[in-house]
Structure formats: structure tokens, C-alpha cells
Design a protein around this motif. Structure first.
Motif, PDB file in Angstrom:
ATOM      1  N   CYS A  55      71.508  41.343  50.310  1.00 12.40           N
ATOM      2  CA  CYS A  55      71.753  40.080  50.079  1.00 12.40           C
ATOM      3  C   CYS A  55      70.725  39.336  51.027  1.00 12.40           C
ATOM      4  CB  CYS A  55      73.083  39.450  49.699  1.00 12.40           C
ATOM      5  SG  CYS A  55      73.171  37.608  49.397  1.00 12.40           S
ATOM      6  N   LEU A  82      67.538  40.689  47.775  1.00 14.93           N
ATOM      7  CA  LEU A  82      67.533  40.112  46.871  1.00 14.93           C
ATOM      8  C   LEU A  82      68.952  39.379  46.900  1.00 14.93           C
ATOM      9  CD1 LEU A  82      66.755  42.240  44.014  1.00 14.93           C
ATOM     10  CD2 LEU A  82      65.280  40.488  44.747  1.00 14.93           C
ATOM     11  N   ALA A  83      68.903  37.850  46.452  1.00 15.93           N
ATOM     12  CA  ALA A  83      70.321  37.202  46.600  1.00 15.93           C
ATOM     13  C   ALA A  83      71.219  37.947  45.593  1.00 15.93           C
ATOM     14  CB  ALA A  83      69.937  35.606  45.860  1.00 15.93           C
ATOM     15  N   GLY A  84      72.516  38.052  46.153  1.00 17.18           N
ATOM     16  CA  GLY A  84      73.679  38.821  45.501  1.00 17.18           C
ATOM     17  C   GLY A  84      73.464  40.525  45.540  1.00 17.18           C
ATOM     18  N   GLY A  88      71.832  40.587  42.275  1.00 19.32           N
ATOM     19  CA  GLY A  88      70.614  40.012  41.751  1.00 19.32           C
ATOM     20  C   GLY A  88      69.826  41.263  40.892  1.00 19.32           C
ATOM     21  N   TYR A  91      71.364  40.873  37.135  1.00 24.08           N
ATOM     22  CA  TYR A  91      71.685  39.479  36.692  1.00 24.08           C
ATOM     23  C   TYR A  91      70.529  39.356  35.489  1.00 24.08           C
ATOM     24  CZ  TYR A  91      72.792  34.731  36.498  1.00 24.08           C
ATOM     25  OH  TYR A  91      73.197  33.500  35.989  1.00 24.08           O
ATOM     26  N   ASN A  94      68.025  36.612  35.446  1.00 23.72           N
ATOM     27  CA  ASN A  94      66.648  36.700  36.447  1.00 23.72           C
ATOM     28  C   ASN A  94      66.069  38.110  36.353  1.00 23.72           C
ATOM     29  OD1 ASN A  94      66.926  34.183  37.589  1.00 23.72           O
ATOM     30  ND2 ASN A  94      68.299  34.829  39.154  1.00 23.72           N
ATOM     31  N   TRP A  97      63.905  40.034  39.112  1.00 27.18           N
ATOM     32  CA  TRP A  97      64.378  40.619  40.226  1.00 27.18           C
ATOM     33  C   TRP A  97      64.629  41.989  40.174  1.00 27.18           C
ATOM     34  CZ3 TRP A  97      68.544  36.708  42.696  1.00 27.18           C
ATOM     35  CH2 TRP A  97      67.863  35.213  42.746  1.00 27.18           C
ATOM     36  N   ASP A 121      76.260  44.922  49.319  1.00 20.96           N
ATOM     37  CA  ASP A 121      76.886  43.488  49.177  1.00 20.96           C
ATOM     38  C   ASP A 121      77.489  42.970  50.332  1.00 20.96           C
ATOM     39  OD1 ASP A 121      75.765  43.972  46.466  1.00 20.96           O
ATOM     40  OD2 ASP A 121      77.550  43.673  45.403  1.00 20.96           O
ATOM     41  N   ALA A 127      75.670  33.979  45.853  1.00 21.25           N
ATOM     42  CA  ALA A 127      75.069  34.204  44.633  1.00 21.25           C
ATOM     43  C   ALA A 127      76.091  34.571  43.712  1.00 21.25           C
ATOM     44  CB  ALA A 127      74.001  35.405  44.948  1.00 21.25           C
ATOM     45  N   PHE A 131      75.973  32.710  40.369  1.00 20.48           N
ATOM     46  CA  PHE A 131      75.708  33.353  39.110  1.00 20.48           C
ATOM     47  C   PHE A 131      76.876  33.672  37.948  1.00 20.48           C
ATOM     48  CE2 PHE A 131      72.072  35.507  41.504  1.00 20.48           C
ATOM     49  CZ  PHE A 131      71.334  34.440  41.581  1.00 20.48           C
TER      50      PHE A 131
END
Length: 182
Positions: A55, A82-84, A88, A91, A94, A97, A121, A127, A131
Motif C-alpha cells: 500500500c 498501490l493504495a490498498g 487496489g 477494485y 479503478n 490500477w 496489505d 483505502a 473503497f
């Protein structure tokens, strides 16, 4: 700039380090205008043991490096952020990503011969709240369930696309301690 055997020549006659190149690749085609890639398959020019996905949370940047160094993997892995992390990639709102992640896995295999993907994670992930919604991660048990579901889902996708790669799933706490997710 220190050059290694995997530097990529750019349009100006210089070279772009793999970290800078992959960082530019994450930004999109416009940023790649400064780099020139060779067409067709590429033979690995150096070796990295793994590609790490984590993340973007600044609170854990040093903890992740410390953890990987503690495993004896300093300078032996590529890193995608990547966020999450797993979320990420998966998702659906997005999708670029996910594409970025898959492109990086391809590049890491071709350029560095990776044999493993390590997904890290972390707890208290903004995130996940953003999300999935705060209710999905309201306590330690629901947070663990949410991360476990996303991590295992990503492992399944990696195994489908790259059956020769090992996949390691980890959940880091804010103190840097790590749980292995089976």
C-alpha cells in the motif's frame, strides 16, 4: 545515476534506472515518452527474487523496507505500490490500477526473472475504508476478513495468469509485525 545491467536507454542517449522507469510506467504512456523499449521478448538481465506489492500508506514505508531487509532480501525485490495493495489491484472502479500491476509483474518476470509475488496489505488501511466502506473494517475481525478475502482473491488471479509464480500473502500491523495469510 548508477547504471546496472537492466537500465533502459532513453531517447536522449542516457539511461533510465529500472526504479525510475517502472515509476514512470506507473504514471502512464505520456511519462514513458522519455524511455525507449526494445520490441519483443526480453531476456532477464539481472535477478530479483520477488515483486512486492504494498500500500502507499506513508506510515509503513520504512517498516516494509525493514521487514524485507530482515528477510535478507535487500536489493532482491522489485516494488509496486498501490493504495490498498491487493484491493487496489482488484477494485473494479479503478481498472487501470490492476492493469498497472499486471504490467509490472510481466516486466519483473522479463527483466529480473522473479519467481514470487509478495503481497503486503496492512491494518488500519484508509483505502479499505474508502473503497469498501467503514462497516467492512469496523473491528479487528471484520478487518482481517476483508483483507483475507482480497488477498486470497488476488492470489487466485496471479495463479491463473502466472502459474509458475509463488504467491505470499501478508498482513502488516502498524507496529511492523506481520501475519501470514494462508
Amino acid at each position: 545515476m548508477r547504471q546496472c545491467s537492466c537500465c533502459v536507454p532513453n531517447a536522449m542517449g542516457g539511461a533510465v534506472s529500472r526504479r525510475r522507469f517502472l515509476g514512470a510506467a506507473a504514471l502512464g504512456a505520456g511519462a514513458l515518452a522519455t524511455a525507449t523499449l526494445l520490441p519483443g521478448p526480453v531476456r532477464a538481465t539481472s535477478v530479483a527474487d520477488a515483486l512486492v506489492l504494498s500500500c502507499m500508506d506513508y506510515r509503513l514505508t520504512e517498516e516494509i523496507v525493514r521487514y524485507m531487509d530482515g528477510r535478507g532480501m535487500a536489493t532482491k525485490y522489485d516494488h509496486v505500490i498501490l493504495a490498498g495493495a491487493s484491493l487496489g489491484v482488484l477494485y473494479e472502479k479503478n481498472p487501470t490500477w490492476g492493469k498497472t500491476f499486471w504490467d509490472h509483474v510481466d516486466a519483473a518476470i522479463q527483466l529480473h526473472g522473479i519467481r514470487k509475488v509478495i503481497v503486503i496489505d496492512h491494518r488500519d488501511c484508509g483505502a479499505y475504508r474508502l473503497f469498501l466502506g467503514a462497516d467492512q473494517v469496523k473491528d479487528a475481525a471484520s478487518e482481517l476478513a476483508a483483507h483475507t478475502g482480497q488477498l486470497r482473491g488476488l492470489r487466485t488471479r496471479i495463479n491463473e495468469r502466472f502459474p509458475k509464480l509463488d504467491v505470499e500473502l501478508l498482513l502488516m500491523s502498524l507496529d511492523g509485525s506481520v501475519e501470514v495469510i494462508a
